[in-house]
Design an enzyme around this catalytic site. Structure first.
Site, PDB file in Angstrom:
ATOM      1  CB  CYS A  26     -38.890   8.538  18.573  1.00  0.00           C
ATOM      2  SG  CYS A  26     -37.942   7.000  18.285  1.00  0.00           S
TER       3      CYS A  26
HETATM    4  N1  LIG Z   1     -33.362   5.992  17.494  1.00  0.00           N
HETATM    5  C1  LIG Z   1     -34.512   5.403  18.373  1.00  0.00           C
HETATM    6  O1  LIG Z   1     -33.642   5.492  19.218  1.00  0.00           O
HETATM    7  C2  LIG Z   1     -35.644   4.143  17.795  1.00  0.00           C
HETATM    8  C3  LIG Z   1     -36.333   3.862  18.526  1.00  0.00           C
HETATM    9  C4  LIG Z   1     -37.147   2.983  18.419  1.00  0.00           C
HETATM   10  C5  LIG Z   1     -37.810   3.198  16.906  1.00  0.00           C
HETATM   11  N2  LIG Z   1     -37.049   3.990  16.110  1.00  0.00           N
HETATM   12  C6  LIG Z   1     -37.817   3.685  14.635  1.00  0.00           C
HETATM   13  O2  LIG Z   1     -36.292   3.304  14.121  1.00  0.00           O
HETATM   14  C7  LIG Z   1     -36.029   3.273  12.715  1.00  0.00           C
HETATM   15  C8  LIG Z   1     -35.189   3.111  12.566  1.00  0.00           C
HETATM   16  O3  LIG Z   1     -34.667   4.301  13.024  1.00  0.00           O
HETATM   17  P1  LIG Z   1     -33.318   4.582  13.554  1.00  0.00           P
HETATM   18  O4  LIG Z   1     -32.477   5.281  14.826  1.00  0.00           O
HETATM   19  O5  LIG Z   1     -32.369   3.624  13.765  1.00  0.00           O
HETATM   20  O6  LIG Z   1     -32.381   5.653  12.144  1.00  0.00           O
HETATM   21  P2  LIG Z   1     -30.822   5.553  11.720  1.00  0.00           P
HETATM   22  O7  LIG Z   1     -31.009   6.835  11.179  1.00  0.00           O
HETATM   23  O8  LIG Z   1     -30.103   5.651  13.198  1.00  0.00           O
HETATM   24  O9  LIG Z   1     -30.939   5.300  10.866  1.00  0.00           O
HETATM   25  C9  LIG Z   1     -31.187   4.099   9.923  1.00  0.00           C
HETATM   26  C10 LIG Z   1     -30.603   3.706   8.529  1.00  0.00           C
HETATM   27  O10 LIG Z   1     -31.166   3.113   7.057  1.00  0.00           O
HETATM   28  C11 LIG Z   1     -30.064   3.598   6.503  1.00  0.00           C
HETATM   29  N3  LIG Z   1     -30.697   3.903   5.045  1.00  0.00           N
HETATM   30  C12 LIG Z   1     -31.756   4.236   4.722  1.00  0.00           C
HETATM   31  N4  LIG Z   1     -32.311   3.505   3.880  1.00  0.00           N
HETATM   32  C13 LIG Z   1     -32.408   2.637   3.195  1.00  0.00           C
HETATM   33  C14 LIG Z   1     -32.322   1.485   2.976  1.00  0.00           C
HETATM   34  N5  LIG Z   1     -32.987   2.301   1.458  1.00  0.00           N
HETATM   35  N6  LIG Z   1     -31.763   0.024   2.502  1.00  0.00           N
HETATM   36  C15 LIG Z   1     -31.059   0.029   3.343  1.00  0.00           C
HETATM   37  N7  LIG Z   1     -30.188   1.190   4.584  1.00  0.00           N
HETATM   38  C16 LIG Z   1     -31.176   2.736   5.024  1.00  0.00           C
HETATM   39  C17 LIG Z   1     -29.615   4.484   6.791  1.00  0.00           C
HETATM   40  O11 LIG Z   1     -28.740   4.851   5.993  1.00  0.00           O
HETATM   41  C18 LIG Z   1     -29.220   4.554   8.126  1.00  0.00           C
HETATM   42  O12 LIG Z   1     -27.760   4.124   8.460  1.00  0.00           O
HETATM   43  C19 LIG Z   1     -37.692   4.801  12.695  1.00  0.00           C
HETATM   44  O13 LIG Z   1     -38.350   4.441  11.834  1.00  0.00           O
HETATM   45  C20 LIG Z   1     -37.646   5.444  14.343  1.00  0.00           C
HETATM   46  O14 LIG Z   1     -39.052   6.033  14.213  1.00  0.00           O
HETATM   47  C21 LIG Z   1     -35.665   4.542  16.522  1.00  0.00           C
END
Ligand SMILES: NC(=O)c1ccc[n+]([C@@H]2O[C@H](COP(=O)([O-])OP(=O)(O)OC[C@H]3O[C@@H](n4cnc5c(N)ncnc54)[C@H](O)[C@@H]3O)[C@@H](O)[C@H]2O)c1
Length: 445
Positions: A273
């Site tokens: 992030c």
């Molecule tokens: N990790 C954090 O602390 C956090 C906090 C707030 C916001 N975010 C935001 O949330 C979003 C997700 O982040 P995250 O940390 O959960 O990412 P992550 O990589 O942990 O999880 C994303 C998941 O989506 C899957 N994926 C990718 N493309 C896909 C598709 N087309 N269909 C289905 N699944 C798919 C991946 O395999 C993965 O398991 C991002 O935009 C991030 O900026 C993350």
């Protein structure tokens, strides 16, 4: 009427909630809905994750496997890579990654892919919510036209909203249910129904006037963090130049009960992030002729920290009449923050890379991370993977320098001080008592 139909499905907990992307954000979210009694389907492209979730195993530290097991056993939760099941969902929440391209422009490919799957299986009566962090305008400029081009009409056939995710992995105090949720719809009905949905699993929902406000809110929050960490890093360097202990200064400043919020220096910023999100904002601002200098400056300072740490290591070794080249350097903590396993954008990677490029033999200890791999596109060191080393007395005493990059709770820092000869502490992991009793040369940020 779509609004009323969805509202009654939500009130009765009969709305089927689909979550696309079962990572740090998506898995805790779907587990909350499932435990609340909603039928849920998790969509995930990674088959290994699908398989382990369906066996009741969690790959996310904050989600106990016992909760996943409970959801699966209840028969109201399944993970799948079969996107045709999207048509069963009344609500679809997108939680896919939003990385940057090498050019530091937003990479929208994951959102586009998810939107494409939703469009393919869309039916009348669905609410779609985007949770992935992104620039203001994504929901109404990308998703809305996508669905409208497929022949669906907003407020008649579908509703669409944005709600930023604020989860803080590894934070036991604040989890999905007690972090206030900001929600903004691309239409009034969309915001209202999305708020109602989240009210079933979170204590407080804050409805804003549009999806764009909700999108901008998330970027404001994370830009605030990036800039303040940048300032803390700058202040640490200023204090060092003046021979003042920066940690003591910030601790003292933090006693002010108003107008000050403590941020701490460190070896750089990491995670999915803080290093990325401000770029989404500055990219969009540039398209409107505005250049955000604050964001640029914070990025320069924060991304320069690993070099600063490598220089501290060089100087500390120099005082011991040693060079970086040929020295054995032990990195303590490689995940980007305390007590979690997330390696994304971890500044420890850059520190290791810089030290290896200067000829050091680098080893690491981090019980959360079994292996560290390097992206060869960016690597200047040898790029060979590294493996977690047990923190033995022998390892500590054989290192020419120990660098604390992340202060995991499980490490006995008194023992580290007792057995090491040179320590560079980038996290203030060594408190005064520990430091006072140590013979090691200790350098702190
Ligand atoms: N990790 C954090 O602390 C956090 C906090 C707030 C916001 N975010 C935001 O949330 C979003 C997700 O982040 P995250 O940390 O959960 O990412 P992550 O990589 O942990 O999880 C994303 C998941 O989506 C899957 N994926 C990718 N493309 C896909 C598709 N087309 N269909 C289905 N699944 C798919 C991946 O395999 C993965 O398991 C991002 O935009 C991030 O900026 C993350």
């Amino acid at each position: 009427m779509i609004k009323n139909d969805l509202k009654s499905l939500i009130t009765d907990k009969n709305a089927c909630v689909g979550v696309i992307g079962l990572g740090y954000v998506g898995l805790p979210l779907i587990v909350e809905f499932s435990l609340e009694g909603f039928p849920t389907i998790g969509f995930e492209v990674d088959g290994t994750k699908v398989e382990s979730i369906n066996k009741g195993r969690s790959h996310i530290v904050d989600v106990p496997s016992s909760d996943v097991e409970k959801c699966i056993a209840g028969g109201k939760f399944e993970a799948t890579s079969d996107f045709s099941k999207l048509s069963k969902c009344d609500v679809v929440i997108i939680c896919v990654p939003t990385p940057l391209r090498k050019t530091k422009d937003p990479d929208m490919s994951f959102i586009l892919a998810s939107g494409g799957e939703i469009k393919k299986y869309m039916r009348k009566g669905q609410l779609v919510i985007l949770e992935s962090t992104t620039y203001p305008g994504t929901t109404d400029e990308i998703l809305q036209p996508m669905f409208e081009k497929a022949g669906f009409k907003l407020d008649v056939d579908f509703l669409l909203a944005f709600s930023p995710e604020r989860v803080d992995p590894g934070n036991p105090e604040f989890q999905t249910h007690n972090i206030p949720k900001v929600v903004g719809g691309v239409s009034k009905d969309s915001g209202e129904v999305a708020s109602e949905l989240y009210s079933t699993i979170v204590d407080e929902v804050h409805l804003v006037s549009s999806a764009r406000v909700a999108e901008a809110c998330k970027l404001w929050e994370n830009t605030f963090r990036a800039i303040n960490i940048g300032m803390a890093n700058e202040m640490a360097k200023v204090c060092s130049a003046l021979g003042i202990d920066s940690w003591e200064v910030v601790r003292a400043a933090a006693t002010k009960p108003f107008g000050f919020m403590a941020f701490y220096p460190g070896p750089g910023i990491g995670g999915h992030c803080i290093p990325l999100d401000p770029h989404y904002l500055s990219w969009k601002a540039r398209q409107h002729g505005f250049d955000s200098q604050f964001i640029t400056l914070a990025e320069q300072i924060n991304s320069g920290m690993p070099k600063y740490v490598a220089a501290l290591v060089r100087d500390a070794l120099n005082e011991n009449e040693k060079s970086v080249k040929g020295s054995k350097i032990l990195i303590l903590g490689v995940a980007y923050k305390k007590d979690i396993d997330d390696m994304r954008e971890s500044p420890a990677l850059s520190v290791i890379d810089l030290l290896r490029s200067r000829g050091a033999e680098v080893v690491y200890h981090d019980d959360f991370v079994e292996e560290v791999t390097f992206d060869h596109a960016y690597t200047i060191g040898d790029g060979e993977p590294l493996y977690n080393q047990e923190l033995t007395d022998e390892l500590l005493s054989s290192a020419d320098c120990v660098v604390i990059c992340t202060e995991h709770s499980g490490v006995d820092y008194s023992r580290v001080c007792e057995l090491s000869s040179v320590i560079v502490d980038t996290r203030n992991a060594l408190n005064e008592d520990i430091r006072n009793g140590s013979k090691a040369k200790i350098v702190r940020l």
